[in-house]
Structures are given as structure tokens and as C-alpha cells.
Design a protein around this motif. Structure first.
Motif, PDB file in Angstrom:
ATOM      1  N   LEU A 214       0.858  -1.180   0.000  1.00 42.16           N
ATOM      2  CA  LEU A 214       0.000   0.000   0.000  1.00 42.16           C
ATOM      3  C   LEU A 214       0.892   1.227   0.000  1.00 42.16           C
ATOM      4  O   LEU A 214       1.854   1.300   0.776  1.00 42.16           O
ATOM      5  N   VAL A 215       0.605   2.192  -0.869  1.00 38.30           N
ATOM      6  CA  VAL A 215       1.345   3.453  -0.843  1.00 38.30           C
ATOM      7  C   VAL A 215       0.392   4.551  -0.396  1.00 38.30           C
ATOM      8  O   VAL A 215      -0.698   4.715  -0.964  1.00 38.30           O
ATOM      9  N   LEU A 216       0.816   5.275   0.657  1.00 38.11           N
ATOM     10  CA  LEU A 216       0.034   6.399   1.157  1.00 38.11           C
ATOM     11  C   LEU A 216       0.643   7.692   0.648  1.00 38.11           C
ATOM     12  O   LEU A 216       1.861   7.782   0.456  1.00 38.11           O
ATOM     13  N   ASN A 217      -0.200   8.689   0.449  1.00 39.44           N
ATOM     14  CA  ASN A 217       0.279  10.021   0.096  1.00 39.44           C
ATOM     15  C   ASN A 217      -0.676  11.042   0.700  1.00 39.44           C
ATOM     16  O   ASN A 217      -1.892  10.945   0.498  1.00 39.44           O
ATOM     17  N   HIS A 218      -0.150  11.998   1.456  1.00 35.86           N
ATOM     18  CA  HIS A 218      -0.996  12.965   2.162  1.00 35.86           C
ATOM     19  C   HIS A 218      -2.127  12.283   2.918  1.00 35.86           C
ATOM     20  O   HIS A 218      -3.254  12.750   2.921  1.00 35.86           O
ATOM     21  N   GLY A 219      -1.835  11.144   3.557  1.00 29.91           N
ATOM     22  CA  GLY A 219      -2.833  10.455   4.362  1.00 29.91           C
ATOM     23  C   GLY A 219      -3.823   9.632   3.580  1.00 29.91           C
ATOM     24  O   GLY A 219      -4.631   8.909   4.156  1.00 29.91           O
ATOM     25  N   GLU A 220      -3.777   9.725   2.244  1.00 26.02           N
ATOM     26  CA  GLU A 220      -4.743   8.982   1.432  1.00 26.02           C
ATOM     27  C   GLU A 220      -4.083   7.783   0.766  1.00 26.02           C
ATOM     28  O   GLU A 220      -2.873   7.765   0.561  1.00 26.02           O
ATOM     29  N   MET A 221      -4.908   6.816   0.375  1.00 26.49           N
ATOM     30  CA  MET A 221      -4.395   5.646  -0.327  1.00 26.49           C
ATOM     31  C   MET A 221      -4.095   6.037  -1.764  1.00 26.49           C
ATOM     32  O   MET A 221      -4.993   6.446  -2.500  1.00 26.49           O
ATOM     33  N   LEU A 222      -2.824   5.896  -2.139  1.00 28.40           N
ATOM     34  CA  LEU A 222      -2.461   6.231  -3.521  1.00 28.40           C
ATOM     35  C   LEU A 222      -2.626   4.990  -4.387  1.00 28.40           C
ATOM     36  O   LEU A 222      -3.151   5.060  -5.504  1.00 28.40           O
ATOM     37  N   ARG A 223      -2.191   3.860  -3.885  1.00 26.34           N
ATOM     38  CA  ARG A 223      -2.243   2.627  -4.674  1.00 26.34           C
ATOM     39  C   ARG A 223      -2.132   1.447  -3.717  1.00 26.34           C
ATOM     40  O   ARG A 223      -1.368   1.471  -2.758  1.00 26.34           O
ATOM     41  N   LEU A 224      -2.888   0.393  -3.994  1.00 24.93           N
ATOM     42  CA  LEU A 224      -2.808  -0.850  -3.215  1.00 24.93           C
ATOM     43  C   LEU A 224      -2.801  -2.003  -4.191  1.00 24.93           C
ATOM     44  O   LEU A 224      -3.648  -2.062  -5.092  1.00 24.93           O
ATOM     45  N   GLY A 225      -1.832  -2.903  -4.076  1.00 21.58           N
ATOM     46  CA  GLY A 225      -1.807  -4.028  -5.001  1.00 21.58           C
ATOM     47  C   GLY A 225      -0.580  -4.894  -4.820  1.00 21.58           C
ATOM     48  O   GLY A 225       0.099  -4.814  -3.789  1.00 21.58           O
ATOM     49  N   ALA A 226      -0.282  -5.708  -5.826  1.00 22.75           N
ATOM     50  CA  ALA A 226       0.922  -6.535  -5.782  1.00 22.75           C
ATOM     51  C   ALA A 226       2.126  -5.593  -5.887  1.00 22.75           C
ATOM     52  O   ALA A 226       2.096  -4.638  -6.664  1.00 22.75           O
ATOM     53  N   PRO A 227       3.201  -5.839  -5.105  1.00 20.78           N
ATOM     54  CA  PRO A 227       4.352  -4.914  -5.070  1.00 20.78           C
ATOM     55  C   PRO A 227       4.899  -4.573  -6.450  1.00 20.78           C
ATOM     56  O   PRO A 227       5.204  -3.403  -6.714  1.00 20.78           O
ATOM     57  N   ASP A 228       5.010  -5.565  -7.321  1.00 24.54           N
ATOM     58  CA  ASP A 228       5.571  -5.321  -8.653  1.00 24.54           C
ATOM     59  C   ASP A 228       4.745  -4.299  -9.432  1.00 24.54           C
ATOM     60  O   ASP A 228       5.297  -3.420 -10.106  1.00 24.54           O
ATOM     61  N   ASP A 229       3.432  -4.442  -9.335  1.00 20.40           N
ATOM     62  CA  ASP A 229       2.553  -3.506 -10.047  1.00 20.40           C
ATOM     63  C   ASP A 229       2.639  -2.119  -9.427  1.00 20.40           C
ATOM     64  O   ASP A 229       2.683  -1.113 -10.134  1.00 20.40           O
ATOM     65  N   VAL A 230       2.672  -2.090  -8.106  1.00 25.66           N
ATOM     66  CA  VAL A 230       2.638  -0.802  -7.408  1.00 25.66           C
ATOM     67  C   VAL A 230       3.857   0.042  -7.750  1.00 25.66           C
ATOM     68  O   VAL A 230       3.739   1.234  -8.029  1.00 25.66           O
ATOM     69  N   VAL A 231       5.052  -0.569  -7.789  1.00 25.31           N
ATOM     70  CA  VAL A 231       6.254   0.237  -8.037  1.00 25.31           C
ATOM     71  C   VAL A 231       6.348   0.698  -9.487  1.00 25.31           C
ATOM     72  O   VAL A 231       7.130   1.589  -9.804  1.00 25.31           O
ATOM     73  N   ARG A 232       5.545   0.119 -10.379  1.00 24.25           N
ATOM     74  CA  ARG A 232       5.565   0.571 -11.773  1.00 24.25           C
ATOM     75  C   ARG A 232       4.511   1.642 -12.023  1.00 24.25           C
ATOM     76  O   ARG A 232       4.477   2.242 -13.076  1.00 24.25           O
ATOM     77  N   ASP A 233       3.662   1.853 -11.027  1.00 24.67           N
ATOM     78  CA  ASP A 233       2.555   2.812 -11.172  1.00 24.67           C
ATOM     79  C   ASP A 233       3.097   4.227 -11.330  1.00 24.67           C
ATOM     80  O   ASP A 233       3.952   4.668 -10.559  1.00 24.67           O
ATOM     81  N   GLU A 234       2.609   4.946 -12.328  1.00 24.55           N
ATOM     82  CA  GLU A 234       3.132   6.294 -12.627  1.00 24.55           C
ATOM     83  C   GLU A 234       2.922   7.265 -11.475  1.00 24.55           C
ATOM     84  O   GLU A 234       3.802   8.062 -11.148  1.00 24.55           O
ATOM     85  N   GLN A 235       1.734   7.165 -10.853  1.00 26.36           N
ATOM     86  CA  GLN A 235       1.433   8.057  -9.731  1.00 26.36           C
ATOM     87  C   GLN A 235       2.388   7.813  -8.569  1.00 26.36           C
ATOM     88  O   GLN A 235       2.846   8.743  -7.917  1.00 26.36           O
ATOM     89  N   VAL A 236       2.669   6.521  -8.319  1.00 19.53           N
ATOM     90  CA  VAL A 236       3.574   6.167  -7.222  1.00 19.53           C
ATOM     91  C   VAL A 236       4.967   6.698  -7.515  1.00 19.53           C
ATOM     92  O   VAL A 236       5.637   7.255  -6.637  1.00 19.53           O
TER      93      VAL A 236
END
Ligand SMILES: Nc1ncnc2c1ncn2[C@@H]1O[C@H](COP(=O)(O)OP(=O)(O)OP(=O)(O)O)[C@@H](O)[C@H]1O
Ligand SMILES: [Mg+2]
Lengths: 252, 333
Positions: A214-236
Motif C-alpha cells: 500500500l502506498v500512502l500520500n498525504h494520508g490517502e491511499m495512492l495505490r494498493l496491489g501486488a508490489p511489482d505492479d505498485v512500483v511501476r505505477d506512474e502516480q507512485v
């Protein structure tokens, strides 16, 4: 069934929304990672889940099928939810042994501690599992090194025989070999069936251990998923990792 | 291993008990005996205060009220109601425990300065009750002629108060064993843990409210018993027992002795009782000299005289340890 279920959890400090509408589930025996920039509300999330030192503004937390929102913090701990802190925390005027023994005596609450093990056996077993040198147990906690204090904090949580552990940056301010040891220790703890929620800035630790991220940003959930997918996410990448971080993450 | 390291504790304890047993036969003068008895009682009160203030880190200013409740409890039970003094003394302890429970409730989760305010207000409240209920307590005049301690055929004041002296020794020993047992038990460690880091302690399953009640009631038990014993010895219960004079004496005993040690305040009780008495001819100068001494001790030994004593102990250990090491290395070569 989820062991730990967070529903729409929020915490406000005046106008600041430190945690805002966070929801996720952690299954039995899972390792669940949490990342995010400084001040994104990660530690605050642990605080409001465990009720120490404050509880949530709104939302609900379920643990082992029971609502734990608003119940006394030591009771949450007795149910089997243990945490560590970002800063190496200990009872400084007590010895390392006494630090762990307190967890052993008070941590399980009314729950029966397993087996017929004596207090000393339970303390030594916990120390062994976190690879804390037995000879250091007689020392005052204040005399231990940073890494040893982190191990001590883990041991005093582990000795409570929790079902889940919330670890807040266990690898921060450690050397490379110590980080490798920490990864091994967390794996060994997890191998005993203990679910782990892991906050970490050290990406290799987070990525080599987490099954969900799970990646948080300003207290909100930015992205939740499999680690590989999350680190490729543009927003993340934009909000947290940056270009270089993303390359490091790929490498890890 | 759960216990803190206790090097030579048994040896020093045996020496101290020996000294307490011999002392009255060397110090035979009635007034010196009187001072010894007072010092023994103050030692009990101060070392129990150490439990809440030192180990617990609670600025509990109701401690003296626990003592006074013991004194008045004894007076009312033994004189007005006519209960046997031997029963009234332990009951006085239980009365103080009850008072500690009452004062614990409003401060269950409070911190620092608020604890001072509430506990101080509590002692003022008890004092006001004592002064206003003059039918029961004698008001400002206090109660006089409280029943003394007697065994069949023996009054404790005989033989230069020898009975009272040994009674007080037994009281101090029981209290000290109780305190040392408690502070080395898991409960005692949890009290220190809450002082060191309350949030962390709670997240290790320790209940702040429950342990706070335990801390205050445990510290009140022998304090109240000491109050009852004091009443039976002095045979007067007066509002002075709440006074600033006694409060500052006990506080300086605690600070000069060294907090979180139990033994420090006991040692300081003897020291300060006698030093303060030795300078009684100096009038107001006495208080100033005592005050300067206290400040000096706290500057040079912030841990109190007990810190100095343990320093000496470490020195001894090094010397002895060094000699053993030299011997073994000499043998091996
Ligand atoms: N007790 C508090 N009172 C007021 N504001 C607070 C409090 N605790 C945290 N905050 C604020 O809430 C926000 C989130 O802080 P938090 O410590 O949860 O961040 P974090 O994600 O753990 O950061 P880091 O990676 O630096 O540890 C920050 O803006 C912080 O200043
Ligand atoms: Mg944090």
C-alpha cells in the motif's frame, strides 16, 4: 477471513488530515507492506490502529473478527496485536532481559501463554528468534546499540505471542549487513504464522518481504496491489519513488 | 535474572540488621533512643514514598496524608472505639490503603503537574476534615492520651523505650522486605516501565490505571501502619502530622537518600534525623544549614547518598575482582 480489517480510517489533527479514508485487509500469516513519503501518515495509521497514543477520528478496525475501535490500548495488545515504534524505544532503566520479561508477563493479558515454558525460557526464546545476543540481556537497555535496541523491541513484541505485528521502519538507520539480518528475522517471525504489517522506506526490505503493498500520500491511499505492479505505477513514481527510486525498485 | 543485580545485598542487609540490634545497647540514653525510633518510623514513611515518587515517577503529595490518616485512624480506633492497639495499628494501614484508592481515582490517567495538584488538594481536604470534625478528632487541639503498646506484664516504654525501639525495627524490616520484593517483581518492573515510557508500556499490555492504583495503595500500606505505630508511641494525634515541617523533612530524606533505591531513604532517615537534632541549639540556622546540605548533596550526588554508597560498592568490587583476576593470572603463568 481477514485477520486485520481497516475500514475507512481517518485521523485529523485540527485542519490536518493525517490519515484519510484508509481501508485494507491483512490475512492471517501475510506480510503487508506500507510505503509513502515522509509525513504521509504511515506511523499515524499504526497509532490509531493500536490506540497508542490516540485513537482514530472516524472509521473502524477489526481484529480477529472483533471490533477494536475505541477499546483500551492494552486490551488491543492482549488480543494479539503487537507493534514496534519508528524510534528505538525501550524501558531504559531496566535491563534488556527485564524489557522482554515485561512483554512476556503482561502482553498476553488473560490469554494463556503457550506450553509450560518458564518465563526465562520464553524470554530467551524470543531473544534467540530476533538474534539478540544472550550475553547482552543483562545489560541496561540504554547501553545497547541502535540495532540491538531494535532487536529488543522486536523481542518484547514477539514474546507476547501476537497474531499480528505492526513494524514501523525496522530497517531505518541500520547498516547493510544489519538490514540483511533484519530481513531474515522478519521472515523467521512470519514463518511462525504471525502476520506482519511493515512500514519501510528501505525499498529492498519492503519489496523482498511484502506480498501486498500500500502506498500512502498525504494520508490517502495512492495505490494498493501486488508490489511489482505498485512500483511501476506512474502516480507512485511521481509522488514517492521518483525516477531513480523506480529504477532501484526494478533492480530490487 | 528478572531481578536487578544485587551484589552484596545480603551481606549489607545482615550488617545493617546487626547494627540495628546492637544500637540500643550502645545508645542507652532515653532521648537518643527516641530519635532512633523516630528515624525508624521516618525511614518507613520515606522509603514507601520512594515507591510512588521514585519508582513510579508520580509526584504524590498525598503521601504524608496517608501517614496522618494512620495516626488519626489509630487514635479513633484505639481510644474512641476501644479496639486493641495491636489490631488498631494494622487496621490503620488498611485505612490508608482505602484513602490511597480514593486519591488514585481522579489521577488514574493524569500526568505530572496535575498529579501534584490533585494529591495536594486531597491532603488539604483530609486536614480540613480533621480540623472541622472536632468531636471525633479533637480539632486543632488533636487527640491526646492515645493507648500505648503493652504486652501482658510489659509496657513498651519501660527500659528506656526498648519495646518501642524493637517494634519499630520489626516494622522497618517488614516494610523493607515488602518493598524490595515488590520492586523486583513483575509488578514493580511495570511501575518503572510506566515511568520510563507510558505509551510503550501500554503497548506491551500494561494497564496504566491498574498499575497506578497498585502503586499508590502499596505505598500507603506500611505508611499507614507506621502512622498507627507513631500514634501508639507519641500517644498524640495532632494536625501537625500534616504540616510543612514533617513534609519537608521527609522529602529531603527521600531526595538526599536517592530515589528509586528504597535503601537510600532509609539511610538518609537516620542521617537527617540526627543531624537535624544535633543542630537544635542553632535555632533558625539549623533549617538553613540543612537546606544548604541538601542542595550540596543534590548538586554533587544527584542520585543521593545511595549513589555515593553504590559507587563505593563498585570500587570494592573492582578491588576484589582485580585481586582475583591477578591471582588467577599469576597461577596460569
Ligand atoms: N501528535 C500529532 N499532532 C499533530 N500532528 C501530527 C501528530 N502526529 C503526526 N502528525 C502529523 O501527521 C502527519 C503524518 O505523520 P506521520 O508521522 O504519520 O508520517 P509518516 O508517514 O510516518 O512519516 P515518516 O516517513 O517521516 O515517518 C505529519 O504531517 C505529522 O506532522
Ligand atoms: Mg513514521
Amino acid at each position: 477471513m481477514a485477520l486485520l480489517k481497516i475500514e475507512n480510517l481517518s485521523k485529523n489533527f485540527g485542519a490536518l488530515k493525517a490519515v484519510s479514508g484508509v481501508s485494507f485487509e491483512v490475512r492471517k500469516g501475510q506480510i503487508f507492506g506500507i510505503a509513502g513519503p515522509n509525513g504521509s501518515g504511515k506511523s499515524t495509521l499504526f497509532n490509531i490502529i493500536t490506540g497508542v497514543p490516540f485513537s482514530a477520528t472516524s472509521g473502524a478496525v477489526w481484529f480477529n473478527g472483533q471490533s477494536i475501535s475505541g477499546i483500551a490500548a492494552q486490551k488491543i495488545c492482549h488480543l494479539g496485536l503487537a507493534r514496534t515504534y519508528q524510534r528505538e524505544t525501550a524501558f531504559d532503566s531496566l535491563t534488556a532481559y527485564q524489557n522482554i520479561a515485561l512483554g512476556a508477563v503482561f502482553g498476553p493479558g488473560e490469554r494463556e501463554a503457550t506450553g509450560a515454558a518458564t518465563l526465562e525460557e520464553r524470554v530467551c526464546r524470543a531473544a534467540e528468534l530476533v538474534e539478540l545476543d544472550r550475553a547482552r540481556l543483562a545489560r541496561k537497555a540504554s547501553e545497547l546499540s541502535i540495532f540491538e535496541r531494535k532487536q529488543l523491541m522486536l523481542a518484547s513484541a514477539l514474546v507476547m505471542e501476537p497474531k499480528a505485528m505492526l513494524l514501523d521502519e525496522p530497517a531505518s538507520s541500520l547498516t547493510k549487513p544489519e538490514i540483511a539480518e533484519t530481513i531474515r528475522i522478519i521472515r523467521n517471525i512470519n514463518a511462525r504464522g504471525i502476520a506482519i504489517v511493515l512500514i519501510e522506506h528501505v525499498l529492498p526490505v519492503l519489496l523482498s518481504l511484502s506480498q501486498r503493498l500500500l502506498v500512502l500520500n498525504h494520508g490517502e491511499m495512492l495505490r494498493l496491489g501486488a508490489p511489482d505492479d505498485v512500483v511501476r505505477d506512474e502516480q507512485v513514481i511521481a509522488a514517492y519513488l521518483g525516477k531513480r527510486g523506480a529504477r532501484d525498485a526494478e533492480a530490487a | 535474572m528478572i531481578k536487578t543485580e544485587r551484589s552484596f545485598e545480603g551481606v549489607y542487609l545482615a550488617l545493617a540488621i546487626g547494627a540495628l540490634l546492637i544500637a540500643p545497647f550502645i545508645l542507652t540514653e532515653s532521648y537518643t533512643r527516641h530519635l532512633l525510633i523516630l528515624a525508624l518510623i521516618y525511614a518507613v514513611v520515606a522509603s514507601n514514598w520512594d515507591l510512588s515518587l521514585g519508582y513510579g515517577g508520580l509526584f504524590n503529595f498525598a503521601h504524608l496524608a496517608f501517614f496522618s490518616i494512620g495516626v488519626y485512624g489509630y487514635g479513633i480506633m484505639a481510644k474512641s472505639i476501644g479496639i486493641s492497639p495491636w489490631l488498631a495499628i494494622p487496621l490503620a494501614g488498611l485505612l490508608s490503603v482505602a484513602a490511597a484508592m480514593i486519591v488514585a481515582v481522579p489521577i488514574l490517567r493524569l500526568g505530572g503537574i496535575y498529579i501534584i495538584l490533585v494529591t495536594f488538594a486531597f491532603s488539604q481536604l483530609v486536614l480540613q476534615i480533621v480540623v472541622s470534625q472536632s468531636d471525633i478528632t479533637g480539632g486543632n487541639m488533636g487527640m491526646v492520651g492515645l493507648p500505648p503498646l503493652k504486652l501482658p506484664g510489659y509496657n513498651f516504654v519501660r527500659d528506656g523505650k526498648l519495646g518501642y525501639y524493637f517494634g519499630a525495627v520489626i516494622l522497618l524490616l517488614s516494610s523493607t522486605f515488602f518493598l524490595r520484593w515488590l520492586v523486583n517483581s513483575p509488578t514493580g518492573l511495570s511501575i518503572v516501565a510506566l515511568r520510563d515510557n507510558a505509551d510503550y508500556a501500554v503497548s506491551r499490555g500494561i494497564s496504566l490505571a491498574k498499575q497506578r492504583v497498585i502503586t499508590l495503595t502499596a505505598s500507603a500500606l506500611f505508611t499507614g501502619i507506621a502512622g498507627g505505630y507513631y500514634g501508639a508511641y507519641i500517644r498524640v494525634a495532632s494536625p501537625d502530622a500534616f504540616g510543612m515541617g514533617l513534609l519537608s523533612l521527609l522529602l529531603s530524606i527521600l531526595l538526599v537518600g536517592g530515589t528509586s533505591t528504597i535503601y537510600g531513604p532509609i539511610l538518609a532517615a537516620f542521617l537527617l534525623t540526627f543531624i537535624s537534632e544535633a543542630m537544635v541549639d542553632l535555632g533558625p540556622w539549623r533549617h538553613m544549614i540543612v537546606a544548604v546540605m541538601i542542595v550540596a548533596v543534590l548538586i554533587f550526588y544527584p542520585g543521593g547518598i545511595w549513589q555515593a554508597a553504590t559507587g563505593f560498592n563498585e570500587f570494592l568490587k573492582r578491588r576484589l575482582g582485580g585481586r582475583v583476576a591477578r591471582k588467577t593470572s599469576a597461577q596460569s603463568t
